[in-house]
Every structure is written in C-alpha cells, then in structure tokens.
Motif scaffolding. Structure first.
Motif, PDB file in Angstrom:
ATOM      1  N   VAL A  67       0.859  -1.185   0.000  1.00  0.00           N
ATOM      2  CA  VAL A  67       0.000   0.000   0.000  1.00  0.00           C
ATOM      3  C   VAL A  67       0.895   1.233   0.000  1.00  0.00           C
ATOM      4  N   ALA A  68       0.655   2.127  -0.956  1.00  0.00           N
ATOM      5  CA  ALA A  68       1.459   3.349  -1.087  1.00  0.00           C
ATOM      6  C   ALA A  68       0.593   4.552  -0.742  1.00  0.00           C
ATOM      7  N   PRO A  69       0.641   5.014   0.508  1.00  0.00           N
ATOM      8  CA  PRO A  69      -0.198   6.153   0.896  1.00  0.00           C
ATOM      9  C   PRO A  69       0.287   7.470   0.291  1.00  0.00           C
ATOM     10  N   GLY A  70      -0.669   8.345   0.045  1.00  0.00           N
ATOM     11  CA  GLY A  70      -0.330   9.730  -0.235  1.00  0.00           C
ATOM     12  C   GLY A  70      -0.118  10.460   1.078  1.00  0.00           C
ATOM     13  N   PHE A  71      -0.063  11.787   1.023  1.00  0.00           N
ATOM     14  CA  PHE A  71       0.185  12.544   2.246  1.00  0.00           C
ATOM     15  C   PHE A  71      -1.041  12.502   3.156  1.00  0.00           C
ATOM     16  N   VAL A  72      -0.834  12.051   4.384  1.00  0.00           N
ATOM     17  CA  VAL A  72      -1.882  11.985   5.401  1.00  0.00           C
ATOM     18  C   VAL A  72      -1.328  12.572   6.684  1.00  0.00           C
ATOM     19  N   ARG A  73      -2.100  13.416   7.327  1.00  0.00           N
ATOM     20  CA  ARG A  73      -1.687  13.977   8.622  1.00  0.00           C
ATOM     21  C   ARG A  73      -1.970  12.921   9.691  1.00  0.00           C
ATOM     22  N   SER A  74      -0.962  12.094   9.967  1.00  0.00           N
ATOM     23  CA  SER A  74      -1.203  10.920  10.802  1.00  0.00           C
ATOM     24  C   SER A  74      -0.322  10.823  12.033  1.00  0.00           C
ATOM     25  N   GLY A 108       1.132  26.670   0.496  1.00  0.00           N
ATOM     26  CA  GLY A 108       1.651  25.350   0.189  1.00  0.00           C
ATOM     27  C   GLY A 108       0.639  24.254   0.450  1.00  0.00           C
ATOM     28  N   GLN A 109      -0.133  24.430   1.511  1.00  0.00           N
ATOM     29  CA  GLN A 109      -1.173  23.455   1.819  1.00  0.00           C
ATOM     30  C   GLN A 109      -2.220  23.410   0.709  1.00  0.00           C
ATOM     31  N   GLN A 110      -2.600  24.593   0.229  1.00  0.00           N
ATOM     32  CA  GLN A 110      -3.590  24.649  -0.843  1.00  0.00           C
ATOM     33  C   GLN A 110      -3.042  24.044  -2.128  1.00  0.00           C
ATOM     34  N   LYS A 111      -1.760  24.271  -2.398  1.00  0.00           N
ATOM     35  CA  LYS A 111      -1.134  23.690  -3.592  1.00  0.00           C
ATOM     36  C   LYS A 111      -1.153  22.169  -3.520  1.00  0.00           C
ATOM     37  N   LEU A 112      -0.862  21.623  -2.338  1.00  0.00           N
ATOM     38  CA  LEU A 112      -0.884  20.173  -2.171  1.00  0.00           C
ATOM     39  C   LEU A 112      -2.290  19.634  -2.433  1.00  0.00           C
ATOM     40  N   LEU A 113      -3.295  20.299  -1.863  1.00  0.00           N
ATOM     41  CA  LEU A 113      -4.680  19.865  -2.049  1.00  0.00           C
ATOM     42  C   LEU A 113      -5.110  19.970  -3.509  1.00  0.00           C
ATOM     43  N   ASP A 114      -4.655  21.015  -4.181  1.00  0.00           N
ATOM     44  CA  ASP A 114      -5.014  21.206  -5.592  1.00  0.00           C
ATOM     45  C   ASP A 114      -4.460  20.091  -6.472  1.00  0.00           C
ATOM     46  N   LYS A 141      -9.298  16.556  -3.926  1.00  0.00           N
ATOM     47  CA  LYS A 141      -9.177  17.877  -3.289  1.00  0.00           C
ATOM     48  C   LYS A 141      -9.277  17.824  -1.770  1.00  0.00           C
ATOM     49  N   ARG A 142      -8.844  16.734  -1.184  1.00  0.00           N
ATOM     50  CA  ARG A 142      -8.815  16.633   0.280  1.00  0.00           C
ATOM     51  C   ARG A 142      -7.775  15.607   0.678  1.00  0.00           C
ATOM     52  N   LEU A 143      -7.349  15.690   1.932  1.00  0.00           N
ATOM     53  CA  LEU A 143      -6.440  14.699   2.481  1.00  0.00           C
ATOM     54  C   LEU A 143      -7.219  13.467   2.935  1.00  0.00           C
TER      55      LEU A 143
END
Length: 255
Positions: free
Chosen positions: A188-195, A210-216, A221-223
């Motif tokens: 399993v290859a996760p993307g960015f998760v605030r964990s 930067g946070q908005q750029k990551l979401l875009d 469009k969400r974590l």
C-alpha cells in the motif's frame, strides 16, 4: 465487503500512532488477535490503553525492526503463544526526524538509518514470518510504502524515496518467491496523510499557500485519513484478495 479475521493472528509494526495504530485497531475490531510493536514506548502504551478501553485484543511489545535478533524473538513469541501467523503488516518506517538537505550534505549514517527501518525491517519480519506461513500453506504480507517510492518525496529526503522504492521491489520479489506456498505479498502506497507528529510538522511547514497547492494536486481535493490506509490493508489481507499478489495500491486521493 464482509471482512472477518476472527481468530487470526496479525502482527503490525510501527503501531505507536498513525497508520499502524489504525491498522491494528481495524484488525482487532474484526476479530483478530493483534500483536503490535514499535520503538516508541509511550505511543505504544497509548495504543494498548485504547485497545483495553475498547475491549480489543491487541498485545504490544517494544521492538526495533532494524534489529534482526529482536524481530526473530518477537515473531517466535507470537507463534509460540498463538500457534499461527496469518497476517504481517510491515508499517514501521518514516524519516527518523530527518529533513530535506542537499545531496552532498547527507552522511552515510543518515542514509543507512532510513534504509534500516524502512527496508531492512520489512525484510527481517518477512524472513521471520515465512516459515510459519509456509507450514500453514497460507499467509498475507502487506508492506506500507509511500507515494515517494513511486515518484519523488515531498520532503526531498533522498534516502526516503529510495528506501520506499526498494521496499516496493522487495514486495514484488517476495510475491514471486512465496506465492507457491499460498502466501501473498502486496504493498500500500499512501499519499500525504496527517497521521503523526512528523506529518503534522510537515503540513504546518507548507504554510497556507503550500497546503492549498498540495490539495489542488489531489483529484479529490482533500487529504485522507489513517483509516483509508487501514481499509486498503484489510482488503489485501482478506480472502477476497486471494489471487492478488505483487501489487502496489496507491491510496492517495488520485494523482
């Protein structure tokens, strides 16, 4: 999809917080006897406290996954206690507090430390688990890599991207070696998760722009959440995935 792990024995590494804790809890909620390990004794204690509160079967042990002898001893204890080993989840890993730096500034020790926890640990656990799984004629190994192993690391840490790519290679190789024994090996290859604390610091470092750029850059469009990662692991560990092996599933909201 009805998942039932009643009576199964499951090992989850890196279970002091984040993905590992969510994975351990998910298996326990579905009836498994979970053995969770980490080097973070405080976080592991919280995992144990939460399990006790919820009436879940989660045993915890402090284990350094880069210590081959310690890994072997832990797996031996689990098998001696339960008589079986159905699922191994190699979740332990991370950047060990390192931050992105220019290539020429990286010491050999820093490079090797990340490989030891992300690659060596997965190898040692698979090596220790294989004899029991072969004897059973069935087993599930699920490795947790990262989108960094399929592309580039958001942190810019060279060793992390390289180690996660190596772990994916290990997954594919072990799948071919162990398939004849009824053992599947997937990733399993996760993307960015605030964990966990590390990803929280990383998120804060981006700032609002930067946070908005990551979401875009994410299709949805969400974590995601640790539970999203646990759900993917549960599928690979289930009977429904009995003819799925050597695969990498990106759980990243779409890139």
């Amino acid at each position: 999809m009805n998942l039932n792990f009643e009576g199964h024995t499951v090992i989850v590494t890196g279970a002091a917080h984040g993905f590992g804790r969510a994975i351990a809890q998910a298996f326990a909620w579905d009836g498994a006897h979970v053995w969770a390990c980490d080097t973070n004794a405080e976080g592991l204690g919280e995992t144990a406290r939460l399990a006790h509160h919820d009436g879940l079967s989660i045993q915890t042990r402090t284990v350094d996954v880069s210590d081959r002898a310690a890994v072997s001893a832990f797996v031996d204890e689990v098998v001696a206690e339960t008589g079986r080993l159905d699922v191994l989840v190699n979740n332990a890993g991370g950047v060990l507090g390192q931050v992105g730096r220019p290539l020429e500034e990286i010491s050999g020790g820093d490079w090797q430390a990340i490989f030891r926890v992300n690659v060596d640990g997965a190898f040692y656990f698979a090596q220790a688990a294989a004899p029991t799984m072969k004897r059973q004629g069935r087993g599930r190994i699920v490795n947790i890599s990262s989108g960094a192993g399929l592309g580039v690391s958001l942190t810019g840490i060279q060793a992390y991207a390289s180690a996660k790519a190596a772990q994916i290679g290990l997954t594919r190789q072990l799948a071919h070696e162990l398939g004849q024994f009824g053992i599947t090996v997937n990733n399993v290859a996760p993307g960015f998760v605030r964990s966990n604390p590390t990803t929280e610091r990383q998120w804060e470092s981006y700032g609002e722009a930067g946070q908005q750029k990551l979401l875009d850059g994410i299709a949805m469009k969400r974590l995601g959440s640790p539970q999203d990662i646990a759900n993917a692991v549960m599928f690979f560990a289930s009977d429904q995935a009995g003819w799925v092996t050597g695969q990498v599933l990106s759980v990243d909201g779409g890139k």
